[in-house]
Design an enzyme around this catalytic site. Structure first.
Site, short mmCIF file in Angstrom:
data_model
loop_
_atom_site.label_atom_id
_atom_site.label_comp_id
_atom_site.label_asym_id
_atom_site.label_seq_id
_atom_site.Cartn_x
_atom_site.Cartn_y
_atom_site.Cartn_z
N THR A 1 -0.80 8.70 4.97
CA THR A 1 0.66 9.43 5.35
C THR A 1 1.89 8.23 4.10
OG1 THR A 1 1.37 7.77 7.52
CG2 THR A 1 0.35 9.88 7.44
N GLY B 1 0.86 -0.98 -0.32
CA GLY B 1 -0.03 -0.63 0.32
C GLY B 1 0.74 1.45 0.49
N VAL C 1 5.71 -2.09 10.55
CA VAL C 1 4.81 -0.79 11.34
C VAL C 1 2.98 -0.56 10.89
CG1 VAL C 1 5.17 0.88 9.21
CG2 VAL C 1 6.77 -0.06 9.32
N SER C 2 2.86 -1.32 11.05
CA SER C 2 1.31 -1.50 10.95
C SER C 2 0.90 -1.03 12.06
CB SER C 2 0.81 -2.77 10.37
OG SER C 2 1.35 -3.75 9.84
N HIS D 1 3.38 4.95 20.29
CA HIS D 1 3.12 6.08 19.62
C HIS D 1 1.92 6.27 18.88
CE1 HIS D 1 3.42 6.88 15.22
NE2 HIS D 1 1.91 5.86 14.69
N ASN E 1 -6.38 -6.21 12.56
CA ASN E 1 -5.22 -6.41 11.94
C ASN E 1 -4.37 -7.52 12.81
OD1 ASN E 1 -4.74 -4.76 10.34
ND2 ASN E 1 -3.73 -2.70 10.84
N ASP F 1 7.22 9.95 14.84
CA ASP F 1 6.97 10.42 16.53
C ASP F 1 8.13 11.82 15.90
OD1 ASP F 1 4.16 9.09 17.54
OD2 ASP F 1 5.51 8.35 16.33
#
Ligand SMILES: NC(=O)c1ccc[n+]([C@@H]2O[C@H](COP(=O)([O-])OP(=O)(O)OC[C@H]3O[C@@H](n4cnc5c(N)ncnc54)[C@H](O)[C@@H]3O)[C@@H](O)[C@H]2O)c1
Length: 332
Positions: A248, A29, A136-137, A193, A113, A166
């Site tokens: 993003t 993606g 990362v998901s 996060h 997820n 961040d």
């Protein structure tokens, strides 16, 4: 004789060996492809494998990157729905999964997820049992825990991208205020996060000069310069970008490639990334949160002990409680 035989005299038949510095990206993606192109542009791998469940999109992305081969130095780019294409990876980056909708929190994504991870992680482990897993998901801290549980890997090889982005956003905003490049603006965002991340104001500095020492109100509500706003902007960043462009991608891709560089080149740089923090800062449960971690080719080898104020530690423990409250309900 073929044209190739006319052209080339063979000197040595190479054995069919596998790549030495292979990286896999699961999920092609917006985020996965930003990671892929950033990794390719930094020449970090001799082979890049892409995996997704949407086969046309996957093949399209692979072909598009392969057609750029002349301008890259990664000789092999492969893709497939079958995880055999990922075999012998040194690093596997997982970006697959549902993403936040406008206004949706990261924590809301969790069970969707987790179900995806129940399929992905065992397949990754089957073909690259010695890899480092970089998650990362979102919600990234919980999914790093999920990946750790499902993989059975030792904790040092399961890494969450955590607050690396961040902190990069914080350093960019700090740099904008001071007119100094982010590289020379130092500041660490730790913890969860996203929404409950914790800025460590005591450590914010330029050239070793503490901003808190110069301006004691830094990061407090009493501050007339409202520096606390830049942390709020960091927290709001993803929501703002998603509202404007739908997702993003570039900053997360670049920040993941920075982590990949540290791992592939065994740089042992310190990054604010998500690791198992049980036993640190009074945290008693198996949760992953970001703290400054020494990262290298074997994964996370050490954690720098932060000198946090009691209210900062309290915030970390609160995040840990929230995460554990969700984790203990998860169905594996
Ligand atoms: N950690 C961070 O700082 C950070 C930053 C941005 C985005 N994210 C997260 O990254 C994830 C991806 O975001 P995106 O914008 O690329 O989403 P996207 O919808 O553009 O892409 C997700 C991809 O995952 C694929 N996928 C779904 N199930 C799969 C499976 N079982 N196996 C393989 N692939 C599968 C989809 O087909 C799709 O191509 C989201 O969870 C998002 O919240 C994390």
């Amino acid at each position: 004789m073929s044209l190739k035989d006319h052209l080339i005299h063979n000197v040595h038949k190479e054995e069919h060996g596998h790549a030495h510095n292979k990286i896999t990206v699961v999920g092609v993606g917006a985020v996965g492809m930003a990671c892929a192109i950033s990794i390719l542009m930094k020449d970090l791998a001799d082979e890049l494998a892409l995996v997704d469940v949407v086969e046309d999109k996957l093949r399209g992305e692979m072909l598009d990157l392969q057609h750029g081969s002349l301008f890259l130095r990664t000789p092999k780019i492969v893709s497939g729905k079958d995880y055999s294409v990922t075999a012998h990876s040194k690093l596997v980056i997982v970006t697959a999964g549902a993403r936040q909708q406008e206004g949706e929190s990261r924590l809301n994504l969790v069970q969707r997820n987790v179900n995806i991870f129940k399929f992905i992680i065992p397949n990754v482990v089957k073909y690259s049992p010695d890899c480092k897993l970089l998650i990362v998901s979102n919600p990234v801290d919980i999914l790093t825990y999920v990946a750790w549980k499902i993989s059975g890997f030792p904790k040092h090889r399961v890494i969450g991208s955590g607050c690396n982005l961040d902190s990069a956003r914080f350093r960019y905003l700090m740099g904008e205020r001071l007119g100094i490049h982010s590289l020379s603006c130092h500041g660490w965002i730790v913890g969860e996060h996203g929404d409950s991340s914790v800025p460590v104001w005591s450590g914010v500095n330029v050239a070793g000069i503490s901003l808190k020492a110069l301006h004691p109100d830094l990061g407090t509500d009493a501050d007339k310069e409202h520096w606390k706003e830049i942390h709020k902007q960091v927290v709001d960043s993803a929501y703002e970008v998603i509202k404007l462009k739908g997702y993003t991608s570039w900053a997360i891709g670049l920040s993941v490639a920075d982590l990949a560089e540290t791992i592939m080149k065994n740089l042992r740089r310190v990054h604010p990334i998500s690791t198992m923090v049980k036993g640190m800062h009074g945290i008693k449960e198996d949760v992953f949160l970001s703290v400054p971690c020494v990262l290298g080719s074997s994964g996370i080898t050490d954690v720098v002990k932060l000198n946090l104020k009691s209210e900062e530690e309290e915030k970390l423990r609160k995040s840990a409680d929230t995460l554990w409250g969700i984790q203990k309900e998860l169905q594996f």
